[in-house]
Design an enzyme around this catalytic site. Structure first.
Site, mmCIF file in Angstrom:
data_model
loop_
_atom_site.group_PDB
_atom_site.id
_atom_site.type_symbol
_atom_site.label_atom_id
_atom_site.label_comp_id
_atom_site.label_asym_id
_atom_site.label_seq_id
_atom_site.Cartn_x
_atom_site.Cartn_y
_atom_site.Cartn_z
ATOM 1 N N CYS A 2 1.414 -1.181 0.187
ATOM 2 C CA CYS A 2 -0.006 0.227 -0.007
ATOM 3 C C CYS A 2 1.151 1.707 0.074
ATOM 4 O O CYS A 2 1.721 1.425 0.661
ATOM 5 C CB CYS A 2 -0.951 -0.025 1.344
ATOM 6 S SG CYS A 2 -2.250 -1.273 1.257
ATOM 7 N N ARG A 27 3.863 -0.224 -4.934
ATOM 8 C CA ARG A 27 3.432 -0.958 -3.802
ATOM 9 C C ARG A 27 1.681 -1.580 -3.260
ATOM 10 O O ARG A 27 1.366 -1.975 -2.179
ATOM 11 C CB ARG A 27 3.589 0.583 -2.665
ATOM 12 C CG ARG A 27 4.752 1.118 -2.199
ATOM 13 C CD ARG A 27 4.476 2.115 -1.288
ATOM 14 N NE ARG A 27 4.988 1.324 0.213
ATOM 15 C CZ ARG A 27 5.382 0.633 0.780
ATOM 16 N NH1 ARG A 27 7.054 1.659 1.293
ATOM 17 N NH2 ARG A 27 5.021 0.431 2.119
ATOM 18 N N TRP A 73 -3.110 -2.468 -1.764
ATOM 19 C CA TRP A 73 -2.810 -3.742 -1.775
ATOM 20 C C TRP A 73 -3.472 -4.774 -1.090
ATOM 21 O O TRP A 73 -3.881 -4.404 0.344
ATOM 22 C CB TRP A 73 -1.487 -4.597 -1.662
ATOM 23 C CG TRP A 73 -0.779 -5.740 -2.503
ATOM 24 C CD1 TRP A 73 -0.606 -6.193 -3.062
ATOM 25 C CD2 TRP A 73 -0.332 -6.710 -1.082
ATOM 26 N NE1 TRP A 73 0.197 -7.409 -3.180
ATOM 27 C CE2 TRP A 73 -0.176 -8.104 -1.918
ATOM 28 C CE3 TRP A 73 -1.040 -6.852 -0.093
ATOM 29 C CZ2 TRP A 73 -0.819 -9.258 -1.679
ATOM 30 C CZ3 TRP A 73 -1.016 -8.094 1.325
ATOM 31 C CH2 TRP A 73 -0.799 -8.933 0.264
ATOM 32 N N ASN A 99 -1.838 1.646 6.306
ATOM 33 C CA ASN A 99 -1.537 0.359 5.545
ATOM 34 C C ASN A 99 -1.444 -0.148 6.414
ATOM 35 O O ASN A 99 -0.073 0.129 7.794
ATOM 36 C CB ASN A 99 0.132 1.077 5.180
ATOM 37 C CG ASN A 99 1.361 -0.360 4.475
ATOM 38 O OD1 ASN A 99 0.853 -0.937 4.163
ATOM 39 N ND2 ASN A 99 2.888 0.404 3.698
ATOM 40 N N GLY A 100 -0.874 -1.390 6.351
ATOM 41 C CA GLY A 100 -0.611 -3.076 7.797
ATOM 42 C C GLY A 100 -2.066 -3.433 7.774
ATOM 43 O O GLY A 100 -3.252 -3.907 6.764
ATOM 44 N N GLU A 485 16.607 -17.954 -7.629
ATOM 45 C CA GLU A 485 16.554 -16.753 -7.884
ATOM 46 C C GLU A 485 15.792 -16.395 -9.426
ATOM 47 O O GLU A 485 14.322 -15.622 -9.912
ATOM 48 C CB GLU A 485 17.826 -15.723 -7.777
ATOM 49 C CG GLU A 485 17.300 -13.916 -8.287
ATOM 50 C CD GLU A 485 16.448 -13.508 -7.728
ATOM 51 O OE1 GLU A 485 16.437 -12.128 -8.031
ATOM 52 O OE2 GLU A 485 15.470 -13.967 -6.437
ATOM 53 N N LYS A 489 12.398 -14.504 -10.761
ATOM 54 C CA LYS A 489 11.854 -13.459 -11.127
ATOM 55 C C LYS A 489 10.854 -14.225 -12.634
ATOM 56 O O LYS A 489 10.076 -14.118 -13.154
ATOM 57 C CB LYS A 489 13.588 -13.209 -12.065
ATOM 58 C CG LYS A 489 14.119 -12.813 -10.700
ATOM 59 C CD LYS A 489 13.427 -11.741 -10.854
ATOM 60 C CE LYS A 489 13.977 -10.874 -9.574
ATOM 61 N NZ LYS A 489 13.265 -11.659 -8.232
ATOM 62 N N GLU A 492 6.778 -14.611 -10.976
ATOM 63 C CA GLU A 492 6.415 -12.740 -10.498
ATOM 64 C C GLU A 492 5.958 -12.687 -11.864
ATOM 65 O O GLU A 492 5.329 -11.950 -11.341
ATOM 66 C CB GLU A 492 7.256 -12.604 -9.473
ATOM 67 C CG GLU A 492 8.424 -11.844 -9.646
ATOM 68 C CD GLU A 492 9.647 -11.759 -8.731
ATOM 69 O OE1 GLU A 492 8.616 -11.333 -7.729
ATOM 70 O OE2 GLU A 492 10.533 -11.277 -8.670
ATOM 71 N N HIS A 508 15.956 -36.759 -8.369
ATOM 72 C CA HIS A 508 15.544 -37.342 -7.295
ATOM 73 C C HIS A 508 13.782 -36.447 -7.693
ATOM 74 O O HIS A 508 13.048 -36.320 -6.336
ATOM 75 C CB HIS A 508 15.796 -36.303 -6.026
ATOM 76 C CG HIS A 508 17.435 -37.282 -5.577
ATOM 77 N ND1 HIS A 508 17.888 -38.702 -5.418
ATOM 78 C CD2 HIS A 508 18.626 -36.611 -6.270
ATOM 79 C CE1 HIS A 508 18.809 -38.023 -5.128
ATOM 80 N NE2 HIS A 508 19.624 -37.418 -5.583
ATOM 81 N N LYS A 607 5.337 -4.457 -3.688
ATOM 82 C CA LYS A 607 6.695 -4.037 -3.594
ATOM 83 C C LYS A 607 7.587 -4.492 -2.400
ATOM 84 O O LYS A 607 8.458 -5.022 -1.844
ATOM 85 C CB LYS A 607 8.017 -2.760 -4.262
ATOM 86 C CG LYS A 607 9.265 -2.692 -4.003
ATOM 87 C CD LYS A 607 10.256 -3.425 -5.281
ATOM 88 C CE LYS A 607 11.204 -2.956 -5.191
ATOM 89 N NZ LYS A 607 12.425 -4.044 -5.927
#
Length: 612
Positions: A2, A27, A73, A99-100, A485, A489, A492, A508, A607
């Site tokens: 947010c 955000r 968000w 926000n929270g 990583e 990438k 996402e 395996h 973010k």
């Protein structure tokens, strides 16, 4: 999560808030809204991106010099018009952005409902503003007092700004476990979740600390207290970022800009720490706690997402060079398993934003148990930087793209410097190897520039594989975290399912997935485990897998077995991740663009993860 923006001063608030919301949209971008104060509180909010809000408000009465704005968000409630912020109190005299997460909102809501309150949304935020209204009305206290009382009753995290119809020259702001910055201008104030909406107008800022409440009145100095109403003296900081750093600079997306900024961001990370003439590494944070580092029982890294992958690379670095035992923990799990920590341990938190809620919570636990805590983050003045005993800024510059790129390489640069410094001081590395690695590290920015020149080749590969459903990424040793990583990438930002594995683990389980439709990205540079990786590639080839290999310049053996090879310069395996990750970033970027995805604002992501 947010974005919060607010303004009070002599200028028109709407254009300032709108521009700020666009800068904070990384955000959260599920919905957006603005409240402006005129004869009444005029509320404009819409589901969708800030551009939807802008179109909706275009022909409305936007005249006001005080207002609050929010880009969301979603946590509580679906992303729709009703759940979008700001939210009004029951008497419509107060508006709030938040926000929270208020964890005990349900019990508060039930109690308020018994008192006659009705709610229009599903959010915890609306419950909070009704609670503040209820206290102000029944206790007959000022708004700031009502806020302090209310915040003593809530459980959870918050950054809030409140607009009051009955007091048109005042904003009240508060925070706990979620960032809030106040920009101090000429007879005007700017409030935001981070500095990006503020930098255009002033470089003078105040960072609110946990459980602080700010009364921001037009034409007067800011008054700050804690929630117990004890006065706090505000400290004025100077922002280091510049406006150009948060613009796209001619690139189509922030992500691509940030990928191409990596030669410079790596240089910036080394600046002042690596003496290019003498080859000496000096890390200020380590120097201050040198004895603790050299005699540490172990180092525990706590991080999330991409930063967790950086920590995995650090595990190889610190154990290999400095011979210090290392554990790498998901910050989100760390404190829930009652970890064994004592004063001989060093806990290192890694976070791009310095505001990651899970990482902050892990640090608080480590501090309670007496460990030395060290922070590695990018944002100056962030919560982690203020909570730790010492630390290092990466100096990568603002990272706006939600998918982290330059933060990863900047973090690894800092970690490499730390490992080299400790190894040299402990005598666990020969002087010859120490100077050889320092010499190579100095050349990494130029090597990254060379790898970036493979962009056209990678774009061609991306076009061939953009429509597949699955990818597999394999690496060994230092490059195993890079495989993780690379997979992160891709999934996402392109929404293609991808998994990263240690190459030997393919046998395996994941080998069952391999066929002629499965692209397998293998990091196969000429390092110590090269022969083993070659054997793994043979196993993929035998099952008709499509092999895209990251190889060392001049490699012939892997090239003969692969559909495609992307070459990088030869470098010691200690520094290999700084180069091998670049092609994976570009591959993800181009596939996502070709699939029509919003690479800077991928769905469901934000973010700065400031909620647990």
């Amino acid at each position: 999560m947010c974005g919060i923006v607010a303004y009070i001063g002599e200028k028109q608030a709407y254009p300032i808030i709108l521009k700020g919301l666009k800068r904070l949209e990384y955000r959260g971008y599920d919905s957006a809204g603005i409240a402006l104060l005129g004869d009444q509180i005029n509320l404009y909010k819409k589901a969708g991106k800030v551009s939807v809000l802008e179109a909706y408000a275009e022909n409305q009465d936007l005249n006001s010099t005080i207002g609050i704005g929010h880009t969301r968000w979603a946590t509580h409630g679906a992303p729709n018009d009703e759940n979008a912020h700001p939210h009004l109190s029951g008497d419509s005299e107060l508006a709030i952005i938040h926000n929270g997460i208020i964890e005990n909102y349900d019990s508060l809501k039930k109690e308020l409902t018994k008192r006659g309150h009705t709610f229009k949304s599903e959010t915890d935020t609306e419950v909070l503003i009704h609670l503040i209204e209820d206290i102000r009305t029944n206790e007959k206290v000022s708004l700031d007092t009502a806020v302090r009382i209310a915040l003593r009753e809530v459980v959870g995290a918050y950054a809030i700004v409140i607009l009051d119809k009955t007091n048109p020259d005042v904003l009240v702001a508060a925070r706990k476990s979620s960032p809030l910055v106040i920009g101090v201008g000429n007879n005007e104030y700017f409030i935001a979740s981070d500095a990006t909406p503020i930098i255009e107008y002033t470089k003078n800022v105040i960072y609110l600390e946990d459980e602080e409440v700010a009364i921001i009145e037009k034409g007067k100095e800011i008054k700050i207290t804690n929630i117990k109403n004890q006065a706090v003296t505000p400290y004025l900081h100077q922002l280091e970022m510049n406006l150009e750093a948060i613009e796209k600079g001619g690139y189509e997306h922030f992500m691509l800009k940030e990928i191409y900024e990596q030669p410079q961001s790596i240089r910036n990370s080394m600046l002042g720490r690596l003496n290019l003439e003498s080859g000496i590494v000096t890390m200020g944070g380590i120097e201050e706690f040198e004895s603790k580092f050299l005699n540490a029982n172990r180092i525990i890294f706590v991080a999330c997402g991409t930063s967790w992958h950086s920590a995995l690379v650090a595990e190889y670095m610190f154990e290999d060079l400095a011979r210090i035992p290392v554990e790498v923990e998901y910050a989100s799990e760390f404190r829930y398993r009652n970890p064994i920590i004592d004063e001989r341990d060093i806990v290192i938190a890694i976070s791009q934003s310095g505001e990651t809620a899970d990482t902050l919570a892990a640090l608080e636990l480590a501090k309670e148990k007496g460990a030395t805590i060290y922070g590695i983050c990018n944002v100056v003045g962030s919560s982690i930087s203020r909570a730790t005993d010492a630390g290092s800024y990466t100096h990568a510059g603002p990272e706006i793209g939600v998918a982290s790129t330059k933060a990863f390489t900047a973090q690894i640069t800092i970690l490499a410097l730390m490992a080299l410094s400790l190894a040299n001081k402990k005598g666990t590395i020969s002087k010859t190897r120490y100077h050889a690695l320092v010499s190579q590290l100095k050349c990494i920015p130029e090597m990254v520039e060379k790898v970036l020149k493979t962009n056209d080749q990678i774009k061609y590969i991306a076009d061939l594989y953009k429509d597949v459903s699955n990818f597999l990424y394999l690496g060994r040793g230092y490059n195993f975290p890079v495989a993780l990583e690379g997979a992160l990438k891709l999934k996402e930002i392109s929404y293609i399912h991808a998994e990263g594995y240690p190459a030997a683990e393919m046998k395996h389980g994941p080998i069952a997935l391999i066929d002629e439709n499965m692209p397998v990205v293998v990091i196969a540079t000429k390092v110590s485990n090269y022969p083993k990786v070659v054997s793994n590639i043979q196993e993929i080839k035998a099952r008709n897998g499509n092999i895209i290999a990251i190889v060392t310049e001049g490699d012939v053996e892997v090239k003969e077995m692969s559909q495609f090879t992307i070459e990088i310069p030869l470098v010691d395996e200690f520094l290999d991740p700084l180069l091998t990750v670049i092609p994976l970033q570009l591959l993800s970027y181009h596939i996502a663009v070709m699939r029509g995805c919003n690479v800077d604002q991928p769905r469901n992501l934000a973010k700065s993860v400031t909620v647990e």
